[in-house]
Design a protein around this motif. Sequence first.
Motif, PDB file in Angstrom:
ATOM      1  N   GLU A  28      -3.878   2.988  -5.563  1.00  0.00           N
ATOM      2  CA  GLU A  28      -4.299   2.041  -4.529  1.00  0.00           C
ATOM      3  C   GLU A  28      -3.804   0.655  -4.950  1.00  0.00           C
ATOM      4  N   THR A  29      -3.633  -0.226  -3.991  1.00  0.00           N
ATOM      5  CA  THR A  29      -3.195  -1.591  -4.305  1.00  0.00           C
ATOM      6  C   THR A  29      -4.165  -2.268  -5.263  1.00  0.00           C
ATOM      7  N   TRP A  30      -5.470  -2.102  -5.021  1.00  0.00           N
ATOM      8  CA  TRP A  30      -6.468  -2.743  -5.892  1.00  0.00           C
ATOM      9  C   TRP A  30      -6.375  -2.215  -7.318  1.00  0.00           C
TER      10      TRP A  30
ATOM     11  N   LYS B 278       0.833  -1.207   0.000  1.00  0.00           N
ATOM     12  CA  LYS B 278       0.000   0.000   0.000  1.00  0.00           C
ATOM     13  C   LYS B 278       0.867   1.256   0.000  1.00  0.00           C
ATOM     14  N   ASP B 279       1.888   1.266   0.836  1.00  0.00           N
ATOM     15  CA  ASP B 279       2.787   2.422   0.907  1.00  0.00           C
ATOM     16  C   ASP B 279       3.489   2.661  -0.429  1.00  0.00           C
ATOM     17  N   TYR B 280       3.956   1.574  -1.051  1.00  0.00           N
ATOM     18  CA  TYR B 280       4.640   1.729  -2.344  1.00  0.00           C
ATOM     19  C   TYR B 280       3.697   2.318  -3.386  1.00  0.00           C
ATOM     20  N   PHE B 281       2.512   1.754  -3.514  1.00  0.00           N
ATOM     21  CA  PHE B 281       1.587   2.248  -4.534  1.00  0.00           C
ATOM     22  C   PHE B 281       1.122   3.668  -4.236  1.00  0.00           C
ATOM     23  N   ALA B 282       0.968   4.010  -2.977  1.00  0.00           N
ATOM     24  CA  ALA B 282       0.584   5.380  -2.613  1.00  0.00           C
ATOM     25  C   ALA B 282       1.628   6.389  -3.100  1.00  0.00           C
ATOM     26  N   GLU B 283       2.888   6.003  -3.062  1.00  0.00           N
ATOM     27  CA  GLU B 283       3.954   6.873  -3.581  1.00  0.00           C
ATOM     28  C   GLU B 283       3.768   7.170  -5.068  1.00  0.00           C
ATOM     29  N   HIS B 284       3.019   6.316  -5.745  1.00  0.00           N
ATOM     30  CA  HIS B 284       2.786   6.455  -7.184  1.00  0.00           C
ATOM     31  C   HIS B 284       1.338   6.835  -7.492  1.00  0.00           C
TER      32      HIS B 284
ATOM     33  N   ARG C 177     -14.199   3.541 -11.332  1.00  0.00           N
ATOM     34  CA  ARG C 177     -13.155   4.450 -10.853  1.00  0.00           C
ATOM     35  C   ARG C 177     -11.951   4.480 -11.802  1.00  0.00           C
ATOM     36  N   LEU C 178     -11.613   3.322 -12.361  1.00  0.00           N
ATOM     37  CA  LEU C 178     -10.494   3.277 -13.312  1.00  0.00           C
ATOM     38  C   LEU C 178     -10.873   3.916 -14.645  1.00  0.00           C
ATOM     39  N   VAL C 179     -12.140   3.819 -15.053  1.00  0.00           N
ATOM     40  CA  VAL C 179     -12.616   4.509 -16.252  1.00  0.00           C
ATOM     41  C   VAL C 179     -12.495   6.015 -16.035  1.00  0.00           C
ATOM     42  N   ALA C 180     -12.882   6.482 -14.839  1.00  0.00           N
ATOM     43  CA  ALA C 180     -12.793   7.913 -14.529  1.00  0.00           C
ATOM     44  C   ALA C 180     -11.348   8.419 -14.599  1.00  0.00           C
ATOM     45  N   ARG C 181     -10.399   7.557 -14.266  1.00  0.00           N
ATOM     46  CA  ARG C 181      -8.977   7.932 -14.343  1.00  0.00           C
ATOM     47  C   ARG C 181      -8.401   7.698 -15.737  1.00  0.00           C
ATOM     48  N   GLU C 182      -9.237   7.185 -16.637  1.00  0.00           N
ATOM     49  CA  GLU C 182      -8.864   6.891 -18.023  1.00  0.00           C
ATOM     50  C   GLU C 182      -7.782   5.820 -18.132  1.00  0.00           C
ATOM     51  N   PHE C 183      -7.781   4.886 -17.174  1.00  0.00           N
ATOM     52  CA  PHE C 183      -6.849   3.757 -17.202  1.00  0.00           C
ATOM     53  C   PHE C 183      -7.448   2.552 -17.926  1.00  0.00           C
TER      54      PHE C 183
ATOM     55  N   PHE D  50      -3.664  -1.246  -8.910  1.00  0.00           N
ATOM     56  CA  PHE D  50      -2.561  -1.957  -9.549  1.00  0.00           C
ATOM     57  C   PHE D  50      -2.979  -3.387  -9.877  1.00  0.00           C
ATOM     58  N   ASP D  51      -3.677  -4.039  -8.974  1.00  0.00           N
ATOM     59  CA  ASP D  51      -4.093  -5.424  -9.183  1.00  0.00           C
ATOM     60  C   ASP D  51      -4.931  -5.553 -10.457  1.00  0.00           C
ATOM     61  N   VAL D  52      -5.912  -4.687 -10.630  1.00  0.00           N
ATOM     62  CA  VAL D  52      -6.767  -4.746 -11.819  1.00  0.00           C
ATOM     63  C   VAL D  52      -5.970  -4.401 -13.073  1.00  0.00           C
ATOM     64  N   LEU D  53      -5.213  -3.310 -13.014  1.00  0.00           N
ATOM     65  CA  LEU D  53      -4.435  -2.899 -14.189  1.00  0.00           C
ATOM     66  C   LEU D  53      -3.381  -3.936 -14.560  1.00  0.00           C
ATOM     67  N   ALA D  54      -2.707  -4.484 -13.565  1.00  0.00           N
ATOM     68  CA  ALA D  54      -1.667  -5.484 -13.830  1.00  0.00           C
ATOM     69  C   ALA D  54      -2.268  -6.758 -14.407  1.00  0.00           C
ATOM     70  N   THR D  55      -3.463  -7.115 -13.966  1.00  0.00           N
ATOM     71  CA  THR D  55      -4.130  -8.298 -14.523  1.00  0.00           C
ATOM     72  C   THR D  55      -4.396  -8.097 -16.005  1.00  0.00           C
ATOM     73  N   LEU D  56      -4.894  -6.921 -16.353  1.00  0.00           N
ATOM     74  CA  LEU D  56      -5.140  -6.640 -17.773  1.00  0.00           C
ATOM     75  C   LEU D  56      -3.835  -6.584 -18.562  1.00  0.00           C
ATOM     76  N   ARG D  57      -2.800  -6.056 -17.942  1.00  0.00           N
ATOM     77  CA  ARG D  57      -1.500  -5.935 -18.633  1.00  0.00           C
ATOM     78  C   ARG D  57      -0.874  -7.301 -18.864  1.00  0.00           C
ATOM     79  N   ARG D  58      -0.868  -8.147 -17.841  1.00  0.00           N
ATOM     80  CA  ARG D  58      -0.180  -9.437 -17.970  1.00  0.00           C
ATOM     81  C   ARG D  58      -0.938 -10.419 -18.857  1.00  0.00           C
ATOM     82  N   THR D  59      -2.278 -10.302 -18.909  1.00  0.00           N
ATOM     83  CA  THR D  59      -3.031 -11.170 -19.817  1.00  0.00           C
ATOM     84  C   THR D  59      -2.922 -10.669 -21.251  1.00  0.00           C
ATOM     85  N   ASP D  60      -2.627  -9.363 -21.392  1.00  0.00           N
ATOM     86  CA  ASP D  60      -2.380  -8.741 -22.689  1.00  0.00           C
ATOM     87  C   ASP D  60      -3.560  -8.885 -23.649  1.00  0.00           C
TER      88      ASP D  60
END
Length: 162
Positions: free
Chosen positions: A51-53, A42-48, A90-96, A55-65
């Motif tokens: 939220e941890t969740w 959580k601390d690492y992702f907050a620096e960027h 929430r991720l749509v609102a951030r345009e991710f 990254f989890d959703v975005l990384a899932t989409l990235r790794r499945t490609d």
Amino acid sequence: MRDSVDEFLGQWAALRTDLDLDAMGTVGRLMRLSRFVGSGLKDYFAEHGMETWEFDVLATLRRTDRPLTAKELAASVMIGSAALTNRVDRLVAREFVRREAVPGNRRSLHIVLTEAGRDQVDAVIEGHVQNQRKLLSGLDQESHRELDHLLRTLLLSLGDTP
């Protein structure tokens, strides 16, 4: 050397000499480790600014490609469909991510990683891997491999399969 779990096990042992507390100690340590590791992530992702969740959703989409249906994505990140809907909003609102109709199926939508979402994942993944190594730095390589093997065995015994 004693940890905090030893303390509460000692308290139980003093009150209930009839209990075998081995499993309680192991599960208690797993739960405390989960909190420590979760906090470190959580601390690492907050620096960027994440939220941890997220990254989890975005990384899932990235790794499945590939785009995933909401059902596929929910299964991969282990959350219910209502929670996923909120997170995707929430991720749509951030345009991710964006939603797109599934060809030939008007009732389903794909969740698609946008270029901004891909850039976000790519910007934090190397640091995330380094942060995970730091969180496990109390173990030597052999102990790390042994722990990984034991945790995989336990997960499989509890039904965690792809």
